[in-house]
Structures are given as C-alpha cells and as structure tokens.
Design a protein around this motif. Structure first.
Motif, mmCIF file in Angstrom:
data_model
loop_
_atom_site.group_PDB
_atom_site.id
_atom_site.type_symbol
_atom_site.label_atom_id
_atom_site.label_comp_id
_atom_site.label_asym_id
_atom_site.label_seq_id
_atom_site.Cartn_x
_atom_site.Cartn_y
_atom_site.Cartn_z
ATOM 1 N N GLY A 196 30.437 42.389 23.091
ATOM 2 C CA GLY A 196 31.040 43.559 23.713
ATOM 3 C C GLY A 196 30.911 43.407 25.218
ATOM 4 N N ILE A 197 32.043 43.446 25.952
ATOM 5 C CA ILE A 197 31.998 43.112 27.381
ATOM 6 C C ILE A 197 33.232 43.677 28.094
ATOM 7 C CG2 ILE A 197 33.217 40.897 27.168
ATOM 8 C CD1 ILE A 197 31.047 39.706 29.079
ATOM 9 N N GLU A 198 33.089 43.916 29.391
ATOM 10 C CA GLU A 198 34.205 44.430 30.180
ATOM 11 C C GLU A 198 35.268 43.357 30.415
ATOM 12 O OE1 GLU A 198 30.539 46.772 31.355
ATOM 13 O OE2 GLU A 198 31.020 44.646 31.152
ATOM 14 N N ASN A 199 36.478 43.828 30.712
ATOM 15 C CA ASN A 199 37.602 42.981 31.075
ATOM 16 C C ASN A 199 37.753 43.010 32.584
ATOM 17 O OD1 ASN A 199 40.105 41.737 31.432
ATOM 18 N ND2 ASN A 199 41.273 43.486 30.650
ATOM 19 N N SER A 200 37.642 41.872 33.236
ATOM 20 C CA SER A 200 37.725 41.837 34.701
ATOM 21 C C SER A 200 39.080 42.286 35.215
ATOM 22 C CB SER A 200 37.416 40.426 35.212
ATOM 23 O OG SER A 200 38.433 39.515 34.838
ATOM 24 N N MET A 201 40.107 42.203 34.358
ATOM 25 C CA MET A 201 41.452 42.630 34.732
ATOM 26 C C MET A 201 41.804 43.982 34.128
ATOM 27 S SD MET A 201 42.898 40.559 36.837
ATOM 28 C CE MET A 201 44.635 40.979 36.661
ATOM 29 N N GLY A 202 40.771 44.767 33.799
ATOM 30 C CA GLY A 202 41.022 46.104 33.288
ATOM 31 C C GLY A 202 41.855 46.920 34.266
ATOM 32 N N LEU A 203 42.771 47.702 33.734
ATOM 33 C CA LEU A 203 43.676 48.467 34.584
ATOM 34 C C LEU A 203 42.919 49.333 35.587
ATOM 35 C CD1 LEU A 203 46.556 49.311 35.276
ATOM 36 C CD2 LEU A 203 46.461 50.967 33.400
ATOM 37 N N LYS A 204 41.820 49.940 35.146
ATOM 38 C CA LYS A 204 41.088 50.824 36.050
ATOM 39 C C LYS A 204 40.505 50.066 37.245
ATOM 40 C CE LYS A 204 36.670 50.685 33.470
ATOM 41 N NZ LYS A 204 35.653 51.509 32.779
ATOM 42 N N TYR A 205 40.108 48.800 37.043
ATOM 43 C CA TYR A 205 39.564 48.018 38.155
ATOM 44 C C TYR A 205 40.664 47.642 39.142
ATOM 45 C CZ TYR A 205 35.673 47.574 34.885
ATOM 46 O OH TYR A 205 34.664 47.840 34.010
ATOM 47 N N ILE A 206 41.833 47.324 38.623
ATOM 48 C CA ILE A 206 42.963 47.004 39.496
ATOM 49 C C ILE A 206 43.334 48.214 40.355
ATOM 50 C CG2 ILE A 206 45.416 46.354 39.517
ATOM 51 C CD1 ILE A 206 44.863 44.770 36.952
ATOM 52 N N LEU A 207 43.160 49.409 39.776
ATOM 53 C CA LEU A 207 43.482 50.641 40.500
ATOM 54 C C LEU A 207 42.368 51.089 41.445
ATOM 55 C CD1 LEU A 207 45.161 52.635 37.584
ATOM 56 C CD2 LEU A 207 46.286 51.498 39.503
ATOM 57 N N GLY A 208 41.243 50.367 41.466
ATOM 58 C CA GLY A 208 40.204 50.658 42.446
ATOM 59 C C GLY A 208 38.902 51.222 41.921
ATOM 60 N N THR A 209 38.759 51.352 40.597
ATOM 61 C CA THR A 209 37.484 51.807 40.038
ATOM 62 C C THR A 209 36.403 50.754 40.279
ATOM 63 O OG1 THR A 209 38.600 53.106 38.338
ATOM 64 C CG2 THR A 209 36.308 52.527 37.927
ATOM 65 N N GLU A 210 35.192 51.214 40.595
ATOM 66 C CA GLU A 210 34.112 50.299 40.925
ATOM 67 C C GLU A 210 33.696 49.448 39.725
ATOM 68 O OE1 GLU A 210 34.058 53.555 41.261
ATOM 69 O OE2 GLU A 210 33.436 54.164 43.280
ATOM 70 N N ASP A 211 33.279 48.221 40.033
ATOM 71 C CA ASP A 211 32.701 47.331 39.026
ATOM 72 C C ASP A 211 31.454 47.971 38.431
ATOM 73 O OD1 ASP A 211 31.726 45.117 37.591
ATOM 74 O OD2 ASP A 211 30.819 44.221 39.370
ATOM 75 N N ASP A 212 31.311 47.905 37.110
ATOM 76 C CA ASP A 212 30.172 48.511 36.423
ATOM 77 C C ASP A 212 28.840 47.910 36.836
ATOM 78 O OD1 ASP A 212 32.657 48.777 34.973
ATOM 79 O OD2 ASP A 212 31.522 49.561 33.286
ATOM 80 N N HIS A 213 28.845 46.669 37.303
ATOM 81 C CA HIS A 213 27.596 45.939 37.521
ATOM 82 C C HIS A 213 27.159 45.879 38.981
ATOM 83 C CE1 HIS A 213 29.886 44.264 34.081
ATOM 84 N NE2 HIS A 213 28.778 44.607 33.467
ATOM 85 N N THR A 214 28.109 45.906 39.899
ATOM 86 C CA THR A 214 27.767 45.811 41.324
ATOM 87 C C THR A 214 28.163 47.055 42.105
ATOM 88 O OG1 THR A 214 29.910 44.820 41.910
ATOM 89 C CG2 THR A 214 28.123 43.315 41.247
ATOM 90 N N GLY A 215 28.995 47.901 41.527
ATOM 91 C CA GLY A 215 29.472 49.078 42.236
ATOM 92 C C GLY A 215 30.529 48.788 43.278
ATOM 93 N N LEU A 216 31.061 47.563 43.306
ATOM 94 C CA LEU A 216 32.044 47.163 44.310
ATOM 95 C C LEU A 216 33.466 47.375 43.800
ATOM 96 C CD1 LEU A 216 30.370 43.831 45.514
ATOM 97 C CD2 LEU A 216 30.304 46.060 46.648
ATOM 98 N N TYR A 218 37.562 46.455 43.749
ATOM 99 C CA TYR A 218 38.447 45.277 43.831
ATOM 100 C C TYR A 218 37.631 43.982 43.797
ATOM 101 C CZ TYR A 218 41.404 49.077 45.432
ATOM 102 O OH TYR A 218 42.084 50.277 45.529
ATOM 103 N N HIS A 219 36.692 43.946 42.889
ATOM 104 C CA HIS A 219 35.708 42.860 42.843
ATOM 105 C C HIS A 219 35.749 42.086 41.533
ATOM 106 C CE1 HIS A 219 31.767 40.913 43.504
ATOM 107 N NE2 HIS A 219 31.511 41.228 42.244
ATOM 108 N N THR A 220 35.990 42.765 40.420
ATOM 109 C CA THR A 220 35.804 42.152 39.110
ATOM 110 C C THR A 220 36.695 40.937 38.903
ATOM 111 O OG1 THR A 220 37.460 43.614 38.111
ATOM 112 C CG2 THR A 220 35.165 44.347 38.070
ATOM 113 N N PHE A 221 37.909 40.980 39.463
ATOM 114 C CA PHE A 221 38.889 39.920 39.201
ATOM 115 C C PHE A 221 38.813 38.777 40.210
ATOM 116 C CE2 PHE A 221 40.789 43.862 40.833
ATOM 117 C CZ PHE A 221 41.033 43.499 42.153
#
Length: 344
Positions: A196-216, A218-221
């Motif tokens: 079970g793991i996050e998707n680095s290209m999750g729509l919410k991350y592309i839209l600017g939601t913070e990375d779950d692990h670093t809080g940054l 536009y970072h996951t991808f």
C-alpha cells in the motif's frame, strides 16, 4: 510458534522472550512519537484499555494520528486478499498493529518494526485484544529471516520509508528494489506480497497538495536526485527520507525485483484510510459512470476542498482512458514470477 521457525541464524538476534527477538546489529529508525511519549503510553496501557489511552493521548491534540490508529479502514485491504488461514505472515513496519493484529487472528503473524518501544506498545495492544504475535525489532533488509518461509508479506506504508538510514550515495529506488528482492526470497512458492503506497503522480499532488512524507509541494513527481536537492535546499535535512513513484515506475521496479504484478487497485482517499478500492482494470468505466471519489491531504487528513471539480477532472481523465495513472494511492498484489494468475 517460536522464533526459530522464521529466523535463519539465531546468533544474529537476541531472544528477549518466547515471542520477542531483537536484531543485534541494525540501522534505521522511524517513529511518529518521542521515546518518552511511547514509554508513557506503555505505562498507561498497563492500567487502562488501549483505545482509551489512544483517545486521551491523540484525539484532541493529534486528531489525524488518532484517526490513522483507530480508524477501521486501515486494514480494509485484508478483505481483498486471498490470505491462507494458519499461515505465516510478516508485517513490515508493524506500527500500531492495525494490520498484524487482524493477521494474528488468521494464523501466525510476525510484527517487524525498527522501534523497541513501538513493539512494546503493540504487545500491550495485542495482549488486550487476546491475539498472539511474534515481535521482531530490526531492519527488514538485514534481519535474518528464513527464505521461503512466509505465506504473506505486507508493506502497508513502509516501502516508501525503507531507505531511511541508507548509505550515503545510495538511491532510495535501489534500496526499495533490494527490499522487494528479499521479500521475493522470503516468500513460499505460492506466497503473496501486498504493497500500500502513494502515487507520485496523484492528481492532488499535481494540483499542489503537499507530499505526505516531506510536506513539500510539487515534490512527489520529481526525479529522485532532484527531489533530494529540493529537500536539502529547503532545510528539511541532509538525506531524502522517502520516495514514491508513478504507476509505470512501480511496474518497472516490480519487474526488476523478479516479482509479477497480479492486481492493482486505486485507493481513495488513500491507502492509509481506505474507503474505496477500485480495480484499475475497471476504473475508467466506473468513473465515467459517475462513481464519486474523495481525497484528503495526506499529512493532515483534511478533505480536498473542491470535490466537485476533482471528480470532474477524474471523469475527463477516465474518458481519455488514463484515470488509472492519477489515483492518490495504489494497492499492489505481487506473486513470485510464474505464480501469478495474471488478472491484471
């Protein structure tokens, strides 16, 4: 059951009791609480029910952590797995026991964690739940497990962190593949791995939601080297602690490890507190037909503020037959090469 049934070399561990062993030399540490707070909770659980202690400790002060610990959605994925009864199961990064305790009701469950106090908290919880577990403190990559001994191995929110404490200059990707290779070696021929793991290209991350692990944002991808530079430049530390990937990148890693991908689910709002697990083979059809999905911010649990817009975006992605690439999280079911039923 005793530890000799899953430990290859007893000289590499210290046996503290019939069901608790500690790796003599291990590296890495992960915890969401201080040692002092964990020790306090161990003391409180000797006097009160564990759910009462958890509520008193976190319900008001850390409501998101409380939800992660107490929410019934945490182990929901177990209902989707073909877990053999009376088998031997390994929960990598057992944490608060939301997975290894249900597994312990099915068979022999080994809880592996880096943190001694966290395993003691888990032991208190399991004792109150009247579930027998085996406890192992150590690093998955070096712990001397017996090969071909486990029916099921679970990485629920742990594979992304497996690189914590790695040698300088070693990529997280390499460490994650090493972990998958080891898991492959530990599986019985017909065994199963769940991730079970996050998707680095999750729509919410592309839209600017913070990375779950670093809080940054536009970072996951970002490519790993760039992500590490970004992490360091923002004063978060010297070493990037975790890394998630896109669907195709996960598939490449799984193939490199010698495993086969049997099935993938999209998890909403994420893998942490699952409300929906949608088979990726059918996700575009379901979203086109109007199946609503919800998402939340992974570091706080707050709902994404624009659900109508989010669902509209998913419907457009589904019409273009690409929604599977933008789920917030994935659930992967893996088998040894040649043992998958090939449903994906």
């Amino acid at each position: 059951m005793n530890s000799s049934e899953f430990i290859k070399d007893l000289n590499l561990v210290e046996i503290l009791s019939d069901n608790f062993v500690v790796e003599r030399c291990y590296t890495g540490k992960y915890a969401d609480l201080s040692d002092e707070k964990e020790a306090e909770m161990i003391s409180l659980m000797s006097k009160k029910h564990w759910r009462e202690v958890i509520a008193e400790s976190f319900q008001e002060k850390s409501p998101w952590l409380y939800r992660i610990i107490a929410d019934a959605g945490r182990p929901m994925f177990l209902d989707m797995l073909d877990i053999p009864k009376n088998g031997l199961y390994l929960d990598v990064g057992s944490g608060w026991g939301q997975v290894c305790i249900p597994l312990g009701r099915l068979g022999n469950s080994v809880a592996l964690d880096l943190t001694f106090n966290r395993l003691n908290i888990l032991r208190s919880i399991a004792n109150q739940e009247k579930v027998s577990l085996q406890y192992a403190q150590g690093n998955f990559l070096s712990f001397p497990f017996i090969e071909k001994s486990f029916d099921t191995i679970i990485f629920n929110g742990s594979l992304e962190w497996i690189g914590v404490g790695r040698e300088k200059g070693t990529s997280i990707r390499k460490v994650q593949i090493d972990a998958l290779k080891k898991a492959n070696d530990l599986l019985k021929p017909d065994g199963m791995i769940y991730i079970g793991i996050e998707n680095s290209m999750g729509l919410k991350y592309i839209l600017g939601t913070e990375d779950d692990h670093t809080g940054l944002q536009y970072h996951t991808f970002l490519e790993e080297r760039i992500a590490e530079n970004n992490f360091q430049s923002q004063g978060r530390g010297e070493q990037l602690p975790s890394k998630t990937w896109s669907l195709e990148e996960y598939k490449e890693m799984i193939s490199e490890s010698g495993l086969e991908l049997e099935k993938v689910y999209g998890c909403f709002p994420d893998y942490k507190l699952i409300r929906q697990m949608i088979d990726l083979r059918f996700i575009n059809e379901e979203l086109i037909n109007g199946t609503p999905v919800t998402e939340h911010v992974g570091i706080s649990g707050e709902d994404i503020n624009r659900p109508l817009e989010l669902n509209a975006m998913y419907k457009v992605l589904a019409k273009n037959k690409i929604a599977q690439y933008f789920c917030p999280s994935y659930a992967f079911i893996l088998r040894k090469r040649g043992h998958s039923n090939g449903t994906i």
